[in-house]
Design an enzyme around this catalytic site. Structure first.
Site, PDB file in Angstrom:
ATOM      1  N   LYS A  38       0.754  -1.199  -0.194  1.00  0.00           N
ATOM      2  CA  LYS A  38       0.112   0.267   0.027  1.00  0.00           C
ATOM      3  C   LYS A  38       0.908   1.153   0.080  1.00  0.00           C
ATOM      4  O   LYS A  38       0.387   2.426  -0.805  1.00  0.00           O
ATOM      5  CB  LYS A  38      -0.481  -0.148   1.461  1.00  0.00           C
ATOM      6  N   THR A  39       1.561   1.366   1.093  1.00  0.00           N
ATOM      7  CA  THR A  39       3.050   2.911   1.144  1.00  0.00           C
ATOM      8  C   THR A  39       3.415   2.731  -0.239  1.00  0.00           C
ATOM      9  O   THR A  39       3.363   3.729  -1.009  1.00  0.00           O
ATOM     10  CB  THR A  39       3.563   2.700   2.729  1.00  0.00           C
ATOM     11  N   GLU A  45      -3.940   5.697   1.376  1.00  0.00           N
ATOM     12  CA  GLU A  45      -3.561   4.294   2.116  1.00  0.00           C
ATOM     13  C   GLU A  45      -5.308   4.068   2.654  1.00  0.00           C
ATOM     14  O   GLU A  45      -5.609   4.610   2.979  1.00  0.00           O
ATOM     15  CB  GLU A  45      -2.587   3.694   2.555  1.00  0.00           C
TER      16      GLU A  45
END
Length: 431
Positions: free
Chosen positions: A122-123, A166
């Site tokens: 996600k990051t 996110e």
């Protein structure tokens, strides 16, 4: 539920304001004219930055921190009822929102809110998307779960319709969001202290996808097992990316340079046009992350030259295969990997980038629950290294019922593995 209004800023207090996500939301609200206060256990670069922006920060969580009665209190899932500020909030009947509920409400103030979810990546993918939008002069507002070097932090306040964040599935947080575009990178077993099993996790991602409006878009990994259960009944547009030509976006001709970074040819179903991309972050998993970011960018007709420039210059975020330095010929890499799959791809990337090196892994699990459910998988992943040291389990989250779980649950199944105390790790990694 309390509703924030950007046209009428109020006083918002954050319990645990020093967290990477909480601090980012606090900074956005400060820029929007809200009065912000908050508490945390200790001073950090993030809390100092907020203080410079005008926030009032209390160190130590005490009931008197709410003496001036803020209009709203925001807290995370890590805050328990015995927290003194939480208890004071209830006693004073101050309205409250979870971090996820606040983030969801903030998304409603933008026409193009993008939520990037998945068990892993996600990051990094949020950072890739951020770099692309910045290169395209789209002036986005960004909320990232890590420090992005190009913006000098984890948040950027823009003035366009774009809001990128996110979206974490833990405790079903992302079900409080209001995205127009959603990305699901992958779905695996994780957070089994909250979810019952993989079917429960898939159901959560299905509910997240169902939040997308009929004129919205879901971008989803085509290689996700039982993907159809996530897509069932959706009315939005669906775009897929994956390893094979079955997906709408897929790679061909992947090659790696001496640093383990991939170049690949982008292929799109139904199109004869092919574009060559080069990444500056190592590992095959980042090819898939890049495909998701490219698929999103296509929705906004961002030129491929802009995409290529952004992706070829993106070198990662802090603590995602981050080069820390070299001491006496020893290369130090830091990575936030906290799931067995993440540990595996990190070590494989290290193998690819440094093929002739003796590979030592120093691992510290974040929670006892993760070790309980995945100790064999952690052991298998760490066995990729020539030598693995496993530290005592961290206390990142207050957990009960795991007193019999320890680092030795991993060590007993690992090849060439040993226990490492905090003092020993400090001596080993000090440079």
């Amino acid at each position: 539920m309390y509703q924030i209004n950007f046209n009428h800023p109020c006083h918002i207090h954050f319990i645990g304001i020093g967290g990477i996500s909480m601090s980012g939301l606090a900074e956005i609200l400060l820029e929007e004219g809200f009065s912000v206060s908050g508490s945390d256990a200790k001073k950090s670069p993030l809390t100092e930055h907020l203080e410079q922006k005008g926030a009032v920060i209390y160190y130590g969580q005490k009931a008197e921190n709410l003496a001036d009665r803020p209009d709203l209190v925001v807290y995370t899932s890590a805050i328990h009822p015995d927290n003194p500020e939480y208890a004071a909030m209830k006693q004073l009947a101050i309205p409250s929102l979870t971090r996820a509920e606040l983030l969801g409400q903030m998304m409603r103030n933008y026409k193009l809110p993008v939520a990037i979810s998945g068990t892993h990546g996600k990051t990094t993918t949020t950072s890739m998307v951020s770099e692309i939008l910045l290169a395209a002069d789209a002036d986005p507002t960004l909320s990232i779960g890590g420090i992005l070097k190009s913006i000098g932090g984890n948040v950027r306040i823009g003035h366009s319709d774009f809001f990128v964040t996110e979206a974490c599935e833990y405790t079903n947080s992302f079900l409080s969001f209001f995205p127009k575009i959603g990305i699901i990178l992958n779905v695996e077993e994780d957070h089994l202290d909250f979810f019952k099993d993989i079917d429960d996790i898939r159901n959560s991602f299905h509910r997240f996808a169902s939040l997308l409006p009929s004129d919205g878009t879901l971008i989803i990994g085509d290689d996700i097992p039982h993907k159809e259960t996530i897509l069932e009944g959706l009315t939005c547009n669906v775009v897929t990316f994956g390893q094979t030509p079955h997906a709408d976006y897929f790679p061909e001709g992947i090659v790696y340079d001496e640093a383990g970074c991939a170049s690949f040819t982008l292929c799109r179903k139904g199109s004869s046009e092919k574009e060559r991309f080069t990444l500056k972050v190592p590992g095959e998993h980042n090819v898939l992350n890049a495909l998701a970011a490219i698929a999103l960018s296509d929705l906004f007709s961002i030129p491929y030259e802009t995409l290529k420039k952004a992706l070829s210059s993106f070198s990662g975020t802090d603590r995602r295969f981050e080069y820390k330095g070299k001491v006496n010929g020893i290369v130090i890499i830091d990575d936030y990997a906290h799931h067995p799959t993440e540990v595996k791809v990190t070590l494989l990337a290290a193998r690819k980038k440094y093929p002739d090196r003796y590979l030592v892994a120093i691992f510290k699990a974040h929670t006892k629950s993760r070790v309980k459910y995945f100790h064999k998988e952690f052991a298998d992943a760490l066995s990729i290294a020539d030598k693995a040291y496993v530290m005592d389990i961290g206390e990142d989250r207050k957990e009960t019922g795991y007193d019999d779980v320890s680092a030795y649950d991993i060590i007993k199944d690992i090849k060439n593995g040993e226990h490492l105390t905090l003092d020993e790790a400090d001596k080993l990694t000090k440079y």
